[in-house]
Design a protein around this motif. Structure first.
Motif, PDB file in Angstrom:
ATOM      1  N   GLY A 158       2.873 -10.717  -1.996  1.00 49.97           N
ATOM      2  CA  GLY A 158       3.235 -12.055  -1.548  1.00 49.97           C
ATOM      3  C   GLY A 158       4.744 -12.233  -1.583  1.00 49.97           C
ATOM      4  N   ASN A 159       5.158 -13.353  -2.124  1.00 52.47           N
ATOM      5  CA  ASN A 159       6.575 -13.708  -2.120  1.00 52.47           C
ATOM      6  C   ASN A 159       7.288 -13.042  -3.301  1.00 52.47           C
ATOM      7  OD1 ASN A 159       8.790 -15.062  -1.068  1.00 52.47           O
ATOM      8  ND2 ASN A 159       8.510 -16.781  -2.479  1.00 52.47           N
ATOM      9  N   VAL A 160       7.262 -11.696  -3.346  1.00 47.27           N
ATOM     10  CA  VAL A 160       7.909 -10.969  -4.439  1.00 47.27           C
ATOM     11  C   VAL A 160       8.803  -9.874  -3.858  1.00 47.27           C
ATOM     12  CG1 VAL A 160       6.118 -11.392  -6.156  1.00 47.27           C
ATOM     13  CG2 VAL A 160       5.918  -9.418  -4.657  1.00 47.27           C
ATOM     14  N   LYS A 161       9.746  -9.378  -4.735  1.00 48.56           N
ATOM     15  CA  LYS A 161      10.708  -8.384  -4.271  1.00 48.56           C
ATOM     16  C   LYS A 161      10.021  -7.048  -4.009  1.00 48.56           C
ATOM     17  CE  LYS A 161      14.392  -9.837  -6.712  1.00 48.56           C
ATOM     18  NZ  LYS A 161      14.902  -9.699  -8.051  1.00 48.56           N
ATOM     19  N   THR A 162       9.237  -6.567  -5.013  1.00 54.28           N
ATOM     20  CA  THR A 162       8.608  -5.254  -4.867  1.00 54.28           C
ATOM     21  C   THR A 162       7.099  -5.382  -5.014  1.00 54.28           C
ATOM     22  OG1 THR A 162       8.998  -4.959  -7.210  1.00 54.28           O
ATOM     23  CG2 THR A 162      10.538  -3.877  -5.696  1.00 54.28           C
ATOM     24  N   PRO A 163       6.421  -5.670  -3.903  1.00 54.19           N
ATOM     25  CA  PRO A 163       4.968  -5.723  -3.994  1.00 54.19           C
ATOM     26  C   PRO A 163       4.410  -4.327  -4.232  1.00 54.19           C
ATOM     27  CG  PRO A 163       5.771  -6.498  -1.846  1.00 54.19           C
ATOM     28  CD  PRO A 163       6.908  -5.845  -2.538  1.00 54.19           C
ATOM     29  N   ARG A 164       3.469  -4.190  -5.133  1.00 55.51           N
ATOM     30  CA  ARG A 164       2.822  -2.897  -5.349  1.00 55.51           C
ATOM     31  C   ARG A 164       1.597  -3.071  -6.227  1.00 55.51           C
ATOM     32  NH1 ARG A 164       6.933   0.895  -8.376  1.00 55.51           N
ATOM     33  NH2 ARG A 164       5.370   2.469  -7.931  1.00 55.51           N
ATOM     34  N   ASN A 165       0.911  -1.951  -6.463  1.00 57.96           N
ATOM     35  CA  ASN A 165      -0.272  -1.974  -7.321  1.00 57.96           C
ATOM     36  C   ASN A 165       0.092  -1.555  -8.727  1.00 57.96           C
ATOM     37  OD1 ASN A 165      -2.813  -2.576  -5.764  1.00 57.96           O
ATOM     38  ND2 ASN A 165      -1.746  -1.166  -4.393  1.00 57.96           N
ATOM     39  N   TYR A 166      -0.450  -2.271  -9.693  1.00 55.84           N
ATOM     40  CA  TYR A 166      -0.215  -1.947 -11.092  1.00 55.84           C
ATOM     41  C   TYR A 166      -1.537  -1.663 -11.784  1.00 55.84           C
ATOM     42  CZ  TYR A 166       4.486  -3.781 -10.509  1.00 55.84           C
ATOM     43  OH  TYR A 166       5.764  -3.992 -10.099  1.00 55.84           O
ATOM     44  N   GLU A 167      -1.484  -0.743 -12.725  1.00 59.26           N
ATOM     45  CA  GLU A 167      -2.611  -0.563 -13.642  1.00 59.26           C
ATOM     46  C   GLU A 167      -2.354  -1.551 -14.773  1.00 59.26           C
ATOM     47  OE1 GLU A 167      -4.665   2.813 -13.950  1.00 59.26           O
ATOM     48  OE2 GLU A 167      -5.989   1.520 -15.108  1.00 59.26           O
ATOM     49  N   VAL A 168      -3.207  -2.584 -14.858  1.00 57.63           N
ATOM     50  CA  VAL A 168      -2.929  -3.716 -15.754  1.00 57.63           C
ATOM     51  C   VAL A 168      -4.022  -3.797 -16.814  1.00 57.63           C
ATOM     52  CG1 VAL A 168      -2.621  -6.206 -15.836  1.00 57.63           C
ATOM     53  CG2 VAL A 168      -1.856  -4.944 -13.842  1.00 57.63           C
ATOM     54  N   LEU A 169      -3.617  -4.049 -18.055  1.00 58.14           N
ATOM     55  CA  LEU A 169      -4.614  -4.280 -19.101  1.00 58.14           C
ATOM     56  C   LEU A 169      -5.294  -5.620 -18.841  1.00 58.14           C
ATOM     57  CD1 LEU A 169      -2.717  -3.186 -22.325  1.00 58.14           C
ATOM     58  CD2 LEU A 169      -4.312  -1.880 -20.953  1.00 58.14           C
ATOM     59  N   ILE A 170      -6.597  -5.654 -19.034  1.00 52.05           N
ATOM     60  CA  ILE A 170      -7.320  -6.922 -18.892  1.00 52.05           C
ATOM     61  C   ILE A 170      -6.729  -7.904 -19.901  1.00 52.05           C
ATOM     62  CG2 ILE A 170      -9.605  -8.025 -19.085  1.00 52.05           C
ATOM     63  CD1 ILE A 170      -9.744  -5.903 -16.976  1.00 52.05           C
ATOM     64  N   SER A 199       0.805  -1.219   0.000  1.00 50.21           N
ATOM     65  CA  SER A 199       0.000   0.000   0.000  1.00 50.21           C
ATOM     66  C   SER A 199       0.833   1.262   0.000  1.00 50.21           C
ATOM     67  CB  SER A 199      -0.943   0.001   1.203  1.00 50.21           C
ATOM     68  OG  SER A 199      -0.192   0.122   2.386  1.00 50.21           O
ATOM     69  N   GLU A 200       2.136   1.138   0.211  1.00 47.97           N
ATOM     70  CA  GLU A 200       2.929   2.358   0.364  1.00 47.97           C
ATOM     71  C   GLU A 200       3.572   2.835  -0.931  1.00 47.97           C
ATOM     72  OE1 GLU A 200       2.316   4.122   2.962  1.00 47.97           O
ATOM     73  OE2 GLU A 200       1.079   2.400   3.512  1.00 47.97           O
ATOM     74  N   SER A 201       3.551   2.034  -1.992  1.00 48.79           N
ATOM     75  CA  SER A 201       4.118   2.551  -3.245  1.00 48.79           C
ATOM     76  C   SER A 201       2.979   2.916  -4.194  1.00 48.79           C
ATOM     77  CB  SER A 201       5.058   1.537  -3.892  1.00 48.79           C
ATOM     78  OG  SER A 201       4.844   0.261  -3.363  1.00 48.79           O
ATOM     79  N   ALA A 202       3.245   3.948  -5.011  1.00 48.53           N
ATOM     80  CA  ALA A 202       2.214   4.486  -5.906  1.00 48.53           C
ATOM     81  C   ALA A 202       1.860   3.477  -6.996  1.00 48.53           C
ATOM     82  CB  ALA A 202       2.708   5.775  -6.531  1.00 48.53           C
ATOM     83  N   ILE A 203       0.693   3.664  -7.586  1.00 44.62           N
ATOM     84  CA  ILE A 203       0.250   2.784  -8.674  1.00 44.62           C
ATOM     85  C   ILE A 203       1.209   2.940  -9.849  1.00 44.62           C
ATOM     86  CG2 ILE A 203      -1.609   2.329 -10.310  1.00 44.62           C
ATOM     87  CD1 ILE A 203      -3.500   3.651  -8.218  1.00 44.62           C
ATOM     88  N   ALA A 204       1.655   1.818 -10.412  1.00 41.75           N
ATOM     89  CA  ALA A 204       2.551   1.863 -11.570  1.00 41.75           C
ATOM     90  C   ALA A 204       1.814   1.311 -12.779  1.00 41.75           C
ATOM     91  CB  ALA A 204       3.803   1.041 -11.306  1.00 41.75           C
ATOM     92  N   GLN A 205       2.181   1.803 -13.940  1.00 46.24           N
ATOM     93  CA  GLN A 205       1.578   1.298 -15.170  1.00 46.24           C
ATOM     94  C   GLN A 205       2.339   0.054 -15.594  1.00 46.24           C
ATOM     95  OE1 GLN A 205      -1.112   2.757 -16.970  1.00 46.24           O
ATOM     96  NE2 GLN A 205      -1.011   0.824 -18.077  1.00 46.24           N
ATOM     97  N   ALA A 206       1.646  -1.063 -15.741  1.00 44.02           N
ATOM     98  CA  ALA A 206       2.320  -2.279 -16.206  1.00 44.02           C
ATOM     99  C   ALA A 206       2.593  -2.120 -17.694  1.00 44.02           C
ATOM    100  CB  ALA A 206       1.436  -3.494 -15.967  1.00 44.02           C
ATOM    101  N   PRO A 207       3.789  -2.540 -18.165  1.00 41.28           N
ATOM    102  CA  PRO A 207       4.087  -2.396 -19.598  1.00 41.28           C
ATOM    103  C   PRO A 207       3.196  -3.303 -20.441  1.00 41.28           C
ATOM    104  CG  PRO A 207       5.808  -3.632 -18.491  1.00 41.28           C
ATOM    105  CD  PRO A 207       4.882  -3.147 -17.424  1.00 41.28           C
ATOM    106  N   LEU A 208       3.188  -3.023 -21.720  1.00 42.63           N
ATOM    107  CA  LEU A 208       2.362  -3.801 -22.658  1.00 42.63           C
ATOM    108  C   LEU A 208       2.865  -5.239 -22.700  1.00 42.63           C
ATOM    109  CD1 LEU A 208       0.054  -2.780 -24.386  1.00 42.63           C
ATOM    110  CD2 LEU A 208       1.655  -2.577 -26.294  1.00 42.63           C
TER     111      LEU A 208
END
Lengths: 183, 565
Positions: free
Chosen positions: B292-304, B21-30
């Protein structure tokens, strides 16, 4: 003494009249037990019970002429329900009835069909569309999988296709735990 | 300030929200490939409008809503449709579902789109736009939003509840969304208010998200929307539970919030409505927490349609991972296939490891401690339901309101015997639904069989009547025929046979003879009408049909050496 007799006979006449009236007024049409049994039967109308349809089989069960383990499409679940309803013991499938099969629907190979209409006449639920010398086809949504159309076909173009599992008919499994062997 | 109410039970699982919850939303690449299931919503499957090989633009409708309760699917980016076929989808059955696979071209060319003036648009047109934009509830159930909002002003909706509780552990999409895009959410809420015209609009947010509450309160100032902090307790985010907390009203058993004049929607859904109304964009992306078990947990804006594998690469998987949870650990779906796509309901992907989610020890017998009953937010008796489900006593389970169970998992969470209670309820529910489906099919078959028999009987009767009539007519004709002729034949016959025939046998025999003669005559003169003496037009038609048939046969049996796609 006389009063007692008058009272008793008067009561008897009165109650008799009430009973007679209600026997006419509240008469139950048909046998309600048959309908209850019929509601449990799967309505495939396949005749595997050796009766010409589910209703006749229900009538035979109600009359005590038929056993409750003669309906393969109903499965063991069906026998259990019948046993519950009739207060009888559960009975596994007997020797002369076929074993239950997975639910399937008939399929007409349209390249082979000669349009003889024999299957249309055999279908108990009018689920086959076609006309003389025209190709026939099965309305899969209405087919009960009774297999009655398979035998009359003179060119053997009807096969039974088991229903595939889809998202719509998929069911959650009964939870089971895998046992891990002790080393 | 509204007084808060409470619902029965609830649990406090470890939250694990800080991680992401502490890192800003990132845009996931294509991603290199997008897989779009046609069934991403409750209701009828969308109907595909494209074929393999088609070029599509970003935001173009790929599948349209079929029927009333359905939603459209859109291209998340521009590119080429690679296939429309079966592909694994996030579903507990593991069965493949029809999906559209899209290869992005990287150009992100948009289809023509423009914002809507929703206040000027007629109501039904606005609802149709919502349906055609594929907007569904993002709270998890993916119920088409246009259906939810299509209840008319006469229905007497007095309260609109916006759900920002986000009570499931690990998930922080709504938290981040409210912190960063509160103004946009409020614009979406305004559209919903325009459609429903409620007296009160309440936004419920759990008090473990103070920044989100502050941001929403700021955005809602002077709008009449009330932002309310609710105590953190799982499952506050359940629709019925949040309504109970905010309004004190209980959704009736088997009913929906609509029955008590309330509509409940997720804040993320409001945001999607804003994207449509103010930007003309359909639902093509969503926020996903990768944790979960990842290096940088965060929120992504992801294409469906983005595969899980691409997202876990972004977050950097740590060693020891052994699968994923789609959704939260309480209600989520445990999967191992990294090719599964993100769908409209995917709010979170938790990379699983044995350290974070140790496997449950084997289940022990139920000791009837009723801890499950104490925490059940639906006020059911989970231990009884468990026994009924185990014994397959489905009628009894239904009587104990099995279908009011929201499958929140609070009972399994507290069970000291580690019994997977929710699995039993799911099993019982799907068995009951299957039994009901069979019953319906049986009723249909019974009806059709009875009609079939009625038809046979009627045909028989009609035939008999026709025959009787014919016979009568023939007899009448015979009686009217010149008497001498009949007399002569009668005499002849009488002379032929030494014995006198019974009187009634004569006309019958004559009838048969006459019929035979008629049949012979007919056979001699009859000609097949459709094979001989054809007009040139008919012959041409026949030739054309034959040619078409030949072509079809060729197509259905391609030669071995013919090129294949």
């Amino acid at each position: 003494m006389l009063i007692a007799i008058y009272v008793m006979s008067g009561l008897a006449v009165l109650l008799g009249a009430v009973l007679g009236f209600s026997a006419i007024k509240f008469k139950v049409e048909g046998n309600p037990l048959v309908d209850k049994i019929d509601a449990i039967l799967p309505q495939t109308q396949c005749g595997q019970c050796s009766y010409p349809g589910c209703k006749p089989y229900a009538q035979a069960i109600a009359a005590g002429e038929a056993d409750i383990n003669r309906c393969p499409p109903g499965g063991e679940e069906g026998i259990r329900k019948l046993a519950d309803l009739l207060g009888r013991e559960f009975k596994p499938f007997g020797g002369d009835t076929a074993a239950p099969k997975p639910k399937s629907v008939a399929f007409i190979d349209e390249n082979t069909c000669i349009g003889c209409t024999l299957c249309i006449q055999a279908c108990p639920v009018d689920a086959i569309v076609g006309a003389a010398k025209q190709m026939h086809t099965i309305v899969a949504a209405e087919c009960t999988g009774c297999e009655l159309c398979v035998a009359p076909c003179p060119v053997d173009c009807i096969s039974m296709e088991p229903l595939p599992q889809t998202m719509q008919n998929w069911k959650w499994q009964y939870p089971v735990y895998a046992l891990t062997p002790v080393k | 300030m509204t007084t808060l109410h409470t619902f029965h039970g609830g649990v406090h699982p470890p939250q694990h929200k800080q991680e992401s919850s502490e890192s800003a939303i990132a845009q996931a690449p294509l991603p290199s490939r997008l897989v779009l299931p046609l069934q991403q919503h409750i209701g009828a499957q969308a109907k595909p409008l494209v074929r393999a090989g088609d070029q599509v633009l970003k935001g173009q409708m790929l599948a349209r809503a079929e029927g009333m309760v359905s939603a459209a699917i859109h291209a998340p980016t521009s590119g080429t449709v690679v296939a429309v076929d079966l592909h694994a989808v996030p579903h507990p059955s593991g069965l493949p579902e029809l999906c559209i696979t899209l290869a992005p071209d990287g150009e992100e060319r948009w289809v023509e789109h423009a914002p809507l003036d929703y206040r000027a648009l007629p109501r039904d047109q606005l609802l149709t736009r919502l349906r055609d934009a594929g907007i569904v509830g993002l709270g998890g159930a993916t119920f088409p939003t246009h259906v939810k909002l299509n209840i008319g002003e006469t229905a007497g909706i007095h309260t609109l509840v916006l759900n920002g509780a986000e009570c499931e552990p690990w998930i922080t999409t709504d938290d981040r969304l409210m912190r960063e895009r509160a103004a946009e959410i409020v614009q979406g809420i305004e559209v919903m208010r325009h459609l429903l015209n409620p007296a009160a609009t309440l936004v419920g947010i759990e008090d473990n998200k103070p920044q989100a509450i502050a941001a929403m309160q700021q955005a809602c100032a002077n709008t009449g929307i009330e932002v309310i902090a609710v105590p953190t307790l799982y499952p506050t985010g359940g629709e019925k539970q949040l309504i109970k907390i905010l309004t004190g009203k209980e959704v009736p058993s088997g009913g929906r919030p609509l029955n008590i004049g309330i509509v409940c929607s997720n804040v993320a859904t409001a945001y999607s409505v804003h994207r449509l109304v103010n930007h003309g964009e359909p639902m093509i992306s969503r926020l996903v927490t990768v944790t979960g078990n990842v290096k940088t947990p965060r929120n992504y804006e992801v294409l469906i349609g983005t595969p899980i594998a691409e997202l876990e690469k972004l977050a950097g998987v740590l060693p020891g991972s052994d699968g994923y949870i789609l959704g939260g650990p309480m209600m989520g779906l445990y999967v191992s296939n990294s090719e599964l796509p993100v769908v409209k309901s995917s709010n979170c992907i938790i990379v699983k490891s044995r350290a974070l989610f140790p496997p449950l020890p084997p289940a022990l017998p139920c000791i009837r401690c009723t801890r499950c009953a104490a925490v059940c937010p639906a006020e059911l008796q989970p231990q009884d339901l468990y026994w009924f489900a185990r014994a397959r006593d489905f009628g009894k389970a239904q009587k104990f309101h099995l279908f009011d169970c929201i499958e929140c998992g609070a009972c399994s969470y507290v069970c000291p015997s580690n019994i997977p209670l929710v699995q039993y309820y799911r099993f019982a529910k799907s068995e009951i639904l299957a039994i009901e489906r069979d019953k319906e099919a049986a009723n249909l078959a019974r009806e059709r069989h009875e009609f079939h028999q009625l038809r046979l009987e009627r045909d028989k009767q009609e035939k008999a009547e026709k025959l009787a009539q014919k016979e009568k007519a023939a007899l009448a004709a015979k009686a009217a025929a010149p008497a001498p002729a009949q007399a002569a034949t009668t005499e002849a016959k009488a002379n032929d046979s030494a014995q006198q025939l019974p009187a009634q046998q004569l006309p019958a025999q004559q009838l048969i003879e006459a019929a035979i003669a008629r049949a012979k005559e007919q056979a001699a003169t009859a000609r097949a009408k459709n094979t001989e003496a054809l007009t040139p037009q008919q012959q041409a038609d026949i030739a054309e049909i034959e040619a078409r048939r030949a072509k079809v046969r060729e197509m259905s049996h391609p030669d071995a050496d013919s090129p294949k796609e």
